[in-house]
Design a protein around this motif. Sequence first.
Motif, PDB file in Angstrom:
ATOM      1  N   ASN A  99       0.859  -1.180   0.000  1.00 26.47           N
ATOM      2  CA  ASN A  99       0.000   0.000   0.000  1.00 26.47           C
ATOM      3  C   ASN A  99       0.891   1.223   0.000  1.00 26.47           C
ATOM      4  O   ASN A  99       1.636   1.455   0.958  1.00 26.47           O
ATOM      5  CB  ASN A  99      -0.921  -0.016   1.219  1.00 26.47           C
ATOM      6  N   THR A 100       0.820   2.013  -1.049  1.00 29.68           N
ATOM      7  CA  THR A 100       1.722   3.146  -1.220  1.00 29.68           C
ATOM      8  C   THR A 100       1.091   4.488  -0.877  1.00 29.68           C
ATOM      9  O   THR A 100       1.702   5.528  -1.115  1.00 29.68           O
ATOM     10  CB  THR A 100       2.242   3.194  -2.658  1.00 29.68           C
ATOM     11  N   TYR A 117      -4.155  -1.647  -2.747  1.00 25.19           N
ATOM     12  CA  TYR A 117      -2.740  -1.986  -2.826  1.00 25.19           C
ATOM     13  C   TYR A 117      -2.248  -1.772  -4.248  1.00 25.19           C
ATOM     14  O   TYR A 117      -2.856  -2.269  -5.203  1.00 25.19           O
ATOM     15  CB  TYR A 117      -2.499  -3.429  -2.395  1.00 25.19           C
ATOM     16  N   ALA A 118      -1.147  -1.067  -4.381  1.00 21.25           N
ATOM     17  CA  ALA A 118      -0.657  -0.685  -5.694  1.00 21.25           C
ATOM     18  C   ALA A 118       0.209  -1.756  -6.356  1.00 21.25           C
ATOM     19  O   ALA A 118       0.261  -1.827  -7.585  1.00 21.25           O
ATOM     20  CB  ALA A 118       0.137   0.617  -5.591  1.00 21.25           C
ATOM     21  N   TYR A 119       0.888  -2.564  -5.555  1.00 21.66           N
ATOM     22  CA  TYR A 119       1.825  -3.547  -6.090  1.00 21.66           C
ATOM     23  C   TYR A 119       1.575  -4.903  -5.465  1.00 21.66           C
ATOM     24  O   TYR A 119       1.269  -5.006  -4.276  1.00 21.66           O
ATOM     25  CB  TYR A 119       3.272  -3.115  -5.832  1.00 21.66           C
TER      26      TYR A 119
END
Length: 130
Positions: A99-100, A117-119
């Motif tokens: 999570n960025t 979550y980005a990645y």
Amino acid sequence: QVQLLESGGGLVQAGGSLRLSCAASGRTFSSYAMGWFRQAPGKERDFVAVIHWSGIATYYTDSVKGRFTISRDNAKNTVYLQMNSLESEDTAVYYCAANTASYSWRTIDYYAISGNYAYWGQGTQVTVSS
């Protein structure tokens, strides 16, 4: 960009233990909350646990409380999921995710949503035999 690589999955008997690792690339790992999700055959991807960027706070889904422990070592750019007292119902592909977002620690409802979550890593298989 951030790359995540899970490892540590395998075959274990019910009642046994495994420790999953998620190694992250990038210079800002220490600023990200990190989550674990799992996806069992024929089911949706479900939230397992999440840890604050500093490790100071965690959330767990009810079914793993008391059995699983999420932790992190920011010096090693790695997050862990220690899984004890494994049950057949824990069989799934396990994914770590980053999570960025820049805002502060939020409620478990937020971290249980995959889209926050980005990645994502590619997953590691955990199989628990009865």
